[in-house]
Design an enzyme around this catalytic site. Structure first.
Site, PDB file in Angstrom:
ATOM      1  N   LYS A 162      -6.636  -4.936  -3.192  1.00 53.08           N
ATOM      2  CA  LYS A 162      -7.313  -5.573  -2.056  1.00 53.08           C
ATOM      3  C   LYS A 162      -8.351  -4.626  -1.458  1.00 53.08           C
ATOM      4  O   LYS A 162      -8.085  -3.440  -1.276  1.00 53.08           O
ATOM      5  CB  LYS A 162      -6.286  -5.986  -0.998  1.00 53.08           C
ATOM      6  CG  LYS A 162      -5.477  -4.850  -0.403  1.00 53.08           C
ATOM      7  CD  LYS A 162      -4.376  -5.401   0.478  1.00 53.08           C
ATOM      8  CE  LYS A 162      -3.559  -4.349   1.155  1.00 53.08           C
ATOM      9  NZ  LYS A 162      -4.262  -3.521   2.127  1.00 53.08           N
ATOM     10  N   CYS A 169      -2.339  -2.358   7.713  1.00 53.74           N
ATOM     11  CA  CYS A 169      -2.271  -3.305   6.591  1.00 53.74           C
ATOM     12  C   CYS A 169      -1.032  -4.198   6.631  1.00 53.74           C
ATOM     13  O   CYS A 169      -1.092  -5.354   6.186  1.00 53.74           O
ATOM     14  CB  CYS A 169      -2.375  -2.548   5.277  1.00 53.74           C
ATOM     15  SG  CYS A 169      -4.022  -1.852   5.049  1.00 53.74           S
ATOM     16  N   ASP A 229       0.798  -1.244   0.000  1.00 55.24           N
ATOM     17  CA  ASP A 229       0.000   0.000   0.000  1.00 55.24           C
ATOM     18  C   ASP A 229       0.827   1.288   0.000  1.00 55.24           C
ATOM     19  O   ASP A 229       0.442   2.273   0.657  1.00 55.24           O
ATOM     20  CB  ASP A 229      -0.968   0.010   1.197  1.00 55.24           C
ATOM     21  CG  ASP A 229      -1.970  -1.120   1.147  1.00 55.24           C
ATOM     22  OD1 ASP A 229      -1.911  -1.937   0.203  1.00 55.24           O
ATOM     23  OD2 ASP A 229      -2.815  -1.196   2.058  1.00 55.24           O
TER      24      ASP A 229
HETATM   25  C1  C5J Z   1      -3.263   0.740   5.382  1.00 56.67           C
HETATM   26  C2  C5J Z   1      -4.990   1.997   6.478  1.00 56.67           C
HETATM   27  N1  C5J Z   1      -2.743   0.533   4.186  1.00 56.67           N
HETATM   28  N2  C5J Z   1      -4.167   2.404   7.451  1.00 56.67           N
HETATM   29  N3  C5J Z   1      -4.512   1.276   5.434  1.00 56.67           N
HETATM   30  O1  C5J Z   1      -2.646   0.495   6.384  1.00 56.67           O
HETATM   31  O2  C5J Z   1      -6.164   2.280   6.512  1.00 56.67           O
END
Ligand code: C5J
Length: 219
Positions: free
Chosen positions: A128, A161, A24
């Site tokens: 995802k 994540c 991400d």
């Molecule tokens: C991730 C989030 N990628 N913090 N998303 O950690 O909402």
């Protein structure tokens, strides 16, 4: 075989059965003006992970490791976004228009990966809908098909994540090494504790190392 210096103990791994997973590193999370900042977060804490991750990515590519990228986001009609996620905290962000397009919607500029870590041809990108990279994706199948056993993990955010993905991977039998300087949280205390949690109790769900030690391990 190779060996990486890590906590709670060094880990032997075969580069041929190891994948680098970058979670991400999307513009909406990492760059000023995105979803992360709109939630009141200091994105500079996430930007700090970019340079070490670039070095790790370059080394992994040169060594021929499988490189996998993930992106959190939803279909434009939000049909894959559970209502409980949409309205979390009593506010709606997902799907609304932010400075980088509709927030966490696939195909929007903010949803894409930052240019410094952009995927190249042949590197799978896993879209995802959840926090974990295994939930409702084909990641497990891709890893199984390549005979992958070990995951070297970078990305953001550590406690959301990255943690969710590492926990999912650990339960599926993968050995996960999280590189401390290549993961980041908007909250410094979550970064410290998040890393402690992974390696506690003899490596309850993984190992912790860093970019330099990964690069040295690959040789
Ligand atoms: C991730 C989030 N990628 N913090 N998303 O950690 O909402």
């Amino acid at each position: 075989m190779a060996s990486i210096k890590a906590e709670p103990f060094d880990l032997d791994f075969d580069p041929k059965t190891t994948a680098l997973v970058i979670i991400d590193m999307q513009r909406d999370f990492v760059l000023p003006g995105g979803f992360g900042e709109k939630l009141g977060n200091d994105t500079s804490l996430l930007l700090a992970a970019v340079e070490p991750t670039q070095r790790v990515l370059a080394k992994a590519r040169a060594a021929g490791l499988l490189v996998i990228h993930t992106r959190e986001g939803h279909r434009p009609d939000l049909s894959d976004c559970p209502p409980a996620k949409l309205t979390r905290g009593g506010q709606t962000f997902i799907g609304t228009t932010g400075p980088m397009g509709r927030i966490l919607v696939r195909g929007e500029p903010g949803h894409d990966i930052i240019h410094q870590l952009y995927p190249v041809a042949g590197e799978p990108v896993i879209d995802k809908p959840g926090k974990g990279s295994f939930h409702a994706t084909d990641l497990h199948q891709i890893l199984l098909d390549r005979g992958i056993r070990t995951l070297v993990v970078c990305g953001v955010t550590l406690e959301v994540c990255v943690h969710t993905t590492v926990r999912e991977a650990n339960d599926r039998g993968y050995e996960c090494v999280v590189l401390a300087d290549c993961v980041a949280s908007y909250f410094p205390e979550f970064q410290r504790i998040g890393l402690e949690m992974i390696k506690a109790q003899g490596g309850i769900f993984g190992w912790v190392s860093d970019a330099d030690r990964f690069i040295a391990a690959i040789g």
